[in-house]
Design a protein around this motif. Sequence first.
Motif, PDB file in Angstrom:
ATOM      1  N   SER A  41       0.806  -1.220   0.000  1.00 24.69           N
ATOM      2  CA  SER A  41       0.000   0.000   0.000  1.00 24.69           C
ATOM      3  C   SER A  41       0.841   1.273   0.000  1.00 24.69           C
ATOM      4  CB  SER A  41      -0.960   0.014   1.190  1.00 24.69           C
ATOM      5  OG  SER A  41      -0.253   0.165   2.388  1.00 24.69           O
ATOM      6  N   THR A  42       2.135   1.171   0.254  1.00 24.53           N
ATOM      7  CA  THR A  42       2.965   2.380   0.347  1.00 24.53           C
ATOM      8  C   THR A  42       4.167   2.397  -0.581  1.00 24.53           C
ATOM      9  OG1 THR A  42       4.300   1.443   2.145  1.00 24.53           O
ATOM     10  CG2 THR A  42       2.347   2.740   2.768  1.00 24.53           C
ATOM     11  N   SER A  43       4.456   1.306  -1.244  1.00 26.68           N
ATOM     12  CA  SER A  43       5.654   1.210  -2.069  1.00 26.68           C
ATOM     13  C   SER A  43       5.545   2.041  -3.347  1.00 26.68           C
ATOM     14  CB  SER A  43       5.903  -0.255  -2.449  1.00 26.68           C
ATOM     15  OG  SER A  43       6.953  -0.357  -3.387  1.00 26.68           O
ATOM     16  N   ALA A  44       6.625   2.688  -3.716  1.00 21.78           N
ATOM     17  CA  ALA A  44       6.662   3.421  -4.982  1.00 21.78           C
ATOM     18  C   ALA A  44       6.916   2.473  -6.151  1.00 21.78           C
ATOM     19  CB  ALA A  44       7.745   4.489  -4.933  1.00 21.78           C
ATOM     20  N   ALA A  45       7.563   1.350  -5.885  1.00 25.78           N
ATOM     21  CA  ALA A  45       7.911   0.410  -6.950  1.00 25.78           C
ATOM     22  C   ALA A  45       6.772  -0.554  -7.281  1.00 25.78           C
ATOM     23  CB  ALA A  45       9.163  -0.378  -6.553  1.00 25.78           C
ATOM     24  N   LEU A  46       6.061  -1.018  -6.283  1.00 30.41           N
ATOM     25  CA  LEU A  46       4.958  -1.961  -6.459  1.00 30.41           C
ATOM     26  C   LEU A  46       3.842  -1.520  -5.534  1.00 30.41           C
ATOM     27  CD1 LEU A  46       3.993  -4.674  -7.699  1.00 30.41           C
ATOM     28  CD2 LEU A  46       4.861  -5.778  -5.641  1.00 30.41           C
ATOM     29  N   ASN A  47       2.746  -1.059  -6.121  1.00 29.71           N
ATOM     30  CA  ASN A  47       1.699  -0.506  -5.268  1.00 29.71           C
ATOM     31  C   ASN A  47       0.311  -0.939  -5.710  1.00 29.71           C
ATOM     32  OD1 ASN A  47       1.218   1.266  -7.500  1.00 29.71           O
ATOM     33  ND2 ASN A  47       2.929   2.476  -6.755  1.00 29.71           N
TER      34      ASN A  47
END
Length: 88
Positions: A41-47
């Motif tokens: 829910s917070t990753s810039a790479a995998l969201n």
Amino acid sequence: MLNAVTGHADEFRENGKAAKVTQGFWVSDSPEDYLDKYTLSTSAALNAYNFEDLANVVKIYNEGANLNELVALAEACSYRAVLARRGH
């Protein structure tokens, strides 16, 4: 919001009124499960929702975007649905 400020608000209304969109909450049963969900829910790479997901429901990026698709994307918010959308 972007549809509204770019002149497409009326196309994303139900009977002239704002559409109701429902999203649930993710529930964790362990610290590891929480960390997996928090990361997604917070990753810039995998969201949970990436640019392509959102561009598909924004008129300036996709002329065929419509309210039904926007609602479907928003409501496809379960952890399993997000994992499937991300190819996991």
